[in-house]
Structure formats: structure tokens, C-alpha cells
Design a protein around this motif. Structure first.
Motif, PDB file in Angstrom:
ATOM      1  N   LYS A 128       0.838  -1.198   0.000  1.00 49.91           N
ATOM      2  CA  LYS A 128       0.000   0.000   0.000  1.00 49.91           C
ATOM      3  C   LYS A 128       0.875   1.251   0.000  1.00 49.91           C
ATOM      4  O   LYS A 128       1.846   1.327   0.752  1.00 49.91           O
ATOM      5  CB  LYS A 128      -0.902   0.017   1.235  1.00 49.91           C
ATOM      6  N   VAL A 384      -2.067  -4.348  -0.756  1.00 43.04           N
ATOM      7  CA  VAL A 384      -3.254  -3.994  -1.531  1.00 43.04           C
ATOM      8  C   VAL A 384      -4.117  -5.230  -1.736  1.00 43.04           C
ATOM      9  O   VAL A 384      -3.681  -6.364  -1.523  1.00 43.04           O
ATOM     10  CB  VAL A 384      -2.871  -3.383  -2.893  1.00 43.04           C
ATOM     11  N   THR A 387      -7.578  -7.661  -6.227  1.00 43.91           N
ATOM     12  CA  THR A 387      -8.026  -6.963  -7.433  1.00 43.91           C
ATOM     13  C   THR A 387      -7.069  -5.838  -7.809  1.00 43.91           C
ATOM     14  O   THR A 387      -6.700  -5.675  -8.982  1.00 43.91           O
ATOM     15  CB  THR A 387      -9.440  -6.393  -7.223  1.00 43.91           C
ATOM     16  N   GLU A 388      -6.660  -5.059  -6.808  1.00 47.12           N
ATOM     17  CA  GLU A 388      -5.733  -3.951  -7.063  1.00 47.12           C
ATOM     18  C   GLU A 388      -4.401  -4.458  -7.591  1.00 47.12           C
ATOM     19  O   GLU A 388      -3.808  -3.868  -8.498  1.00 47.12           O
ATOM     20  CB  GLU A 388      -5.518  -3.154  -5.777  1.00 47.12           C
ATOM     21  N   GLU A 389      -3.911  -5.553  -7.030  1.00 47.14           N
ATOM     22  CA  GLU A 389      -2.632  -6.090  -7.471  1.00 47.14           C
ATOM     23  C   GLU A 389      -2.704  -6.606  -8.901  1.00 47.14           C
ATOM     24  O   GLU A 389      -1.778  -6.397  -9.693  1.00 47.14           O
ATOM     25  CB  GLU A 389      -2.192  -7.223  -6.531  1.00 47.14           C
ATOM     26  N   ASP A 391      -4.952  -5.730 -11.282  1.00 49.30           N
ATOM     27  CA  ASP A 391      -5.180  -4.618 -12.210  1.00 49.30           C
ATOM     28  C   ASP A 391      -3.958  -3.719 -12.334  1.00 49.30           C
ATOM     29  O   ASP A 391      -3.726  -3.108 -13.379  1.00 49.30           O
ATOM     30  CB  ASP A 391      -6.365  -3.772 -11.745  1.00 49.30           C
ATOM     31  N   LEU A 393      -1.212  -1.190  -9.584  1.00 49.34           N
ATOM     32  CA  LEU A 393      -1.326  -0.129  -8.593  1.00 49.34           C
ATOM     33  C   LEU A 393      -1.502   1.250  -9.214  1.00 49.34           C
ATOM     34  O   LEU A 393      -2.047   2.155  -8.590  1.00 49.34           O
ATOM     35  CB  LEU A 393      -0.092  -0.131  -7.679  1.00 49.34           C
ATOM     36  N   HIS A 396      -5.302   2.012  -9.444  1.00 50.58           N
ATOM     37  CA  HIS A 396      -6.027   2.101  -8.177  1.00 50.58           C
ATOM     38  C   HIS A 396      -5.438   3.132  -7.218  1.00 50.58           C
ATOM     39  O   HIS A 396      -6.182   3.823  -6.524  1.00 50.58           O
ATOM     40  CB  HIS A 396      -6.060   0.719  -7.507  1.00 50.58           C
ATOM     41  N   GLU A 397      -4.126   3.232  -7.150  1.00 48.76           N
ATOM     42  CA  GLU A 397      -3.491   4.150  -6.203  1.00 48.76           C
ATOM     43  C   GLU A 397      -3.348   5.567  -6.771  1.00 48.76           C
ATOM     44  O   GLU A 397      -3.323   6.540  -6.017  1.00 48.76           O
ATOM     45  CB  GLU A 397      -2.096   3.630  -5.812  1.00 48.76           C
TER      46      GLU A 397
END
Length: 433
Positions: A128, A384, A387-389, A391, A393, A396-397
Motif C-alpha cells: 500500500k 493492496v 483486485t488492485e494487485e 489490475d 497499482l 487504483h493508487e
């Protein structure tokens, strides 16, 4: 000291500051090249935040922790107060027999930020962002200056009967960052798909040109990292350090190539690049003490160790996307031990002191980092979502992509893959392809 010599020394120290500063671009470029394209913005963002964090924390309290003067507690801890203030004599005084107070602060502050940069690549693609930033503030603001004081600030490692020796930071910078990275990796776990069915699946980076550019920027920056650590413009000492630094880097490349080729029967560029860095890290502890042969041997061994280190960590399922542990931790330890084995300080007593420093700094750094990572994991989590990993970072980030034309969202990629030929004819060329 004449005014002319004072100016020359101060100018060389400022040039070294510029070179160490540019190393942050080298780290950013190297790490971005060795991660997947969907995480490029994330790794660049982290590396862009580290110099500001390092400089500000160092100004607010880090410098006073690392150089507490008389405010010691048994040589293990000291603190001379918040903020930085001019010494007696004012800003142009020969604060350290050759350069000003401001020059010293900025040179040391550039070193401080490097430790957290090492951690950045090792925990890439699944940590994160906010958690990493908080960890960096604590790690750079407390762990690094405390262990740095133990040697460079007149602490207990510098007052041993045979003083521990670390010329420019194989242990005090590189292995400190390596221990912090190891603690984070253990608590984070590997990336999705890295270790499947008892086998290691390669997850290659997206840009070897970027990675290569990053390594050569770092090699350039190391001239300031090691050359500036002479702390003067002494022509003989600086020249010697720069030569030994380059010879070790060159030998590191060859060591990594020979070992990786013998094991994999391929000319692996990433291994050679990390071999160069391995040689640079290895020589950093004793660049002012070594001969030509010593430097070449240290670099050659470091290059071999970096390849074996990558294999070892994969066998242990410790996922390090950029090889930071092999380069900075293993070769930082090796380079520090090499001071007791080669060069002007070689001997049993020195080797014992080197082992003492490695052990004490390593234990403190790992426990400190593990405690911080564990606390952050308990409070807010450090990894994270799946899903975030998957897709990436960046989306999403950061809500942006490094390469907008090729880094479409995952659902868009799936839609394109399932599109018919007729569908694709209706799309703009840069999307359909």
C-alpha cells in the motif's frame, strides 16, 4: 587551511551532493524498468517522495540524532535537539576542516534518503502506498540516523578497541536498507503468481532500457557517494577511491555474467546490471583502503553473490522484484567483511570488529523495521487487495497510467481480447492494436 583550499574542498563536496542526488533518479529508473508497466507510476511516485521525506526528517531531527555531539547516552543514543542551527563561526566557517555546515548537512541528508529507496523496489507491486510512506518516514527518521551515529557520529562502534570501519556505507546505508526490505517482504508475502506449485515463475520487468539507464546513472552517482566520502578534494585520495569504485563495478559485472551464464546458459542482462551494483555496494565499505587487485576481487565475488542471492531468496519464497536484497543486503555484508580481509586494515581484530558491526546494525535494523511493518499491518494493513494487485497499482493508487495507450484497465483489455475482427476495425488503430 588557506581560503583557496577551503573553497576547492567545499566545491568538490557540493559536486558530490549533486551526484548523490542524481542517484535517486537512477533508483527510480532502475526500479520502474524492473516492474510491470501497470505499476510504473507507483514506483516512480514512491521514489519521488523519498528525497523530500529524507531531507525534511533529517532537518527536523535526523541530523541531531546522527550527530548529537556531547548529548550521548553511553554511545548508543544521543539527541542534540530539534531542527538544525549554525555552529559557532557562522555559515562560512570551516565547520569540518574543509567545508561548511550547510554542505555537510546536505551531503549527509542525501545519504539518509537512500536507505528507504532500497526498500521501495523490494516491496514493489503489492505494498500500500500510504503504508510505505509512513514506514519510510519512521525508518529514515529514526533507524538510519541512530545506527549511523554508532559509527559516523562517534558512537560505540567507533570507540571499539579496533574501530568498526565503513567508509561510505556498505553496512550503514545499504545493509540497513536491505534489512528493512527483508522485514517488509516477510510480512507482505510474494506477489500473486510468483510461486506456483512449488516452482518459481519469472515475472519480468517491462523495460530493460530503463533499467540499464538507471544502473549507469547509479554508477555515475557513486562517484559522489564514495568520492565525496573522502570529505575533501584531496587529489590522491579522491582519485584512488574513484578508480577502486569503478574497478569493483566492472568486476561485479563479469562475476555476475560468468556465474549466471554457467547456471542458465544465457546472457542475462538483469544479472549483469545487478552485478555492477553489487560491485559498487561491495567496495563502498573500504574504497579508500583497497588496491587494484583487492577491488577487483571484491567486485568479482560480489557479482557472483548477487546471482546466488537471487536464487537463494527465490528458493526461500522471498519475493524481491528488483533484487534489492541480493545487491544491498548480501553484498553490503560482503563488502563490510572485505575490509577485514583485504587492504590496509586486513587482520583478525579488524574482521572481528566488522562482524560486530554487521551483527549489531543488522539486528537493530531488522527488529526495528519488522516492528514498524508489523504495527502498520495490524493497524491498517500493508498489502493492496487482490483486485488492485492484478489490475495494477497505477490505476487504483494513482488513477493514471505511465503508458496510457497500452495500460488500459483490465476490463478493457479483456473486452479487446474478446472482440471480433469486425469490432476491431471500428476502433482507433492505437486501441485495436
Amino acid at each position: 587551511m588557506s581560503q583557496e583550499l577551503f573553497v576547492v574542498n567545499n566545491v568538490w563536496m557540493m559536486v558530490s551532493i549533486f551526484l548523490v542526488f542524481i542517484m535517486h533518479l537512477g533508483f527510480a529508473t532502475l526500479e520502474s524498468g524492473l516492474v510491470r508497466s501497470k505499476n510504473t507510476v507507483n514506483i516512480l511516485f514512491k521514489n519521488s517522495m523519498i528525497p523530500p521525506i529524507g531531507l525534511l526528517t533529517y532537518a527536523l531531527w535526523g541530523f541531531s540524532l546522527m550527530y548529537p555531539g556531547e548529548a550521548f547516552a553511553g554511545g548508543f543514543f544521543g539527541f542534540s535537539g530539534f531542527g538544525i542551527s549554525l555552529p559557532e563561526g557562522g555559515e562560512t566557517s570551516a565547520y569540518n576542516e574543509g567545508y561548511t555546515f550547510w554542505t555537510d548537512f546536505l551531503f549527509q541528508g542525501m545519504f539518509a534518503a537512500t536507505a528507504a529507496t532500497i526498500v521501495s523496489g523490494a516491496v514493489a507491486e503489492r505494498v500500500k502506498l500510504g503504508t510505505y510512506i509512513i514506514f519510510s518516514i519512521i525508518f529514515v527518521g529514526a533507524c538510519y540516523p541512530i545506527v549511523g551515529m554508532w559509527k559516523w557520529g562517534g558512537g560505540f562502534l567507533d570507540t571499539l578497541e579496533t574501530p568498526f570501519y565503513d567508509f561510505a556505507g556498505s553496512t550503514l546505508v545499504h545493509s540497513v536498507g536491505g534489512w528493512g526490505a527483508l522485514a517488509g517482504i516477510i510480512l507482505l508475502g510474494p506477489r500473486i503468481g510468483k510461486y506456483v506449485g512449488g516452482k518459481t515463475k519469472p515475472i519480468p520487468g517491462h523495460s530493460m532500457p530503463l533499467a540499464t539507464i538507471g544502473v549507469f546513472i547509479l554508477w555515475l552517482g557513486w562517484f559522489g557517494f564514495n568520492g565525496g566520502s573522502v570529505l575533501s578534494a584531496d587529489p590522491g585520495a579522491v582519485s584512488r577511491v574513484l578508480v577502486m569504485t569503478s574497478l569493483a563495478a566492472a568486476a561485479g559485472a563479469l562475476g555476475a555474467f560468468f556465474v549466471s551464464y554457467s547456471l542458465f546458459k544465457s546472457s542475462d542482462l538483469t544479472m549483469v546490471l545487478n552485478g555492477i551494483l553489487a560491485g559498487l555496494v561491495g567496495i563502498t565499505a573500504g574504497a579508500d583502503q583497497m588496491s587494484v587487485v583487492d577491488s577487483a576481487v571484491i567486485g568479482l565475488v560480489a557479482g557472483a553473490l548477487v546471482v546466488l542471492g537471487v536464487l537463494l531468496f527465490d528458493k526461500l519464497k522471498i519475493d524481491d522484484p528488483v533484487g534489492a536484497l541480493s545487491v544491498h543486503l548480501i553484498c553490503g555484508i560482503w563488502g563490510t567483511l572485505a575490509v577485514g580481509l583485504f587492504g590496509e586494515l586486513a587482520g583478525v581484530d579488524q574482521l572481528i570488529s566488522q562482524l560486530t558491526g554487521i551483527g549489531v546494525v543488522g539486528a537493530f535494523s531488522f527488529v526495528f523495521a519488522f516492528a514498524v511493518w508489523f504495527a502498520l499491518k495490524s493497524i491498517s494493513g500493508i498489502r493492496v487487495s487482490e483486485t488492485e494487485e492484478i489490475d495494477g497499482l497505477d490505476m487504483h493508487e494513482h488513477k493514471m497510467h505511465a503508458y496510457p495507450d497500452i495500460n488500459a484497465p483490465a476490463n478493457e483489455v479483456t473486452r479487446l481480447e474478446n472482440s471480433t475482427v469486425e469490432d476491431k476495425k471500428k476502433m482507433p488503430a492505437n486501441v485495436a492494436n
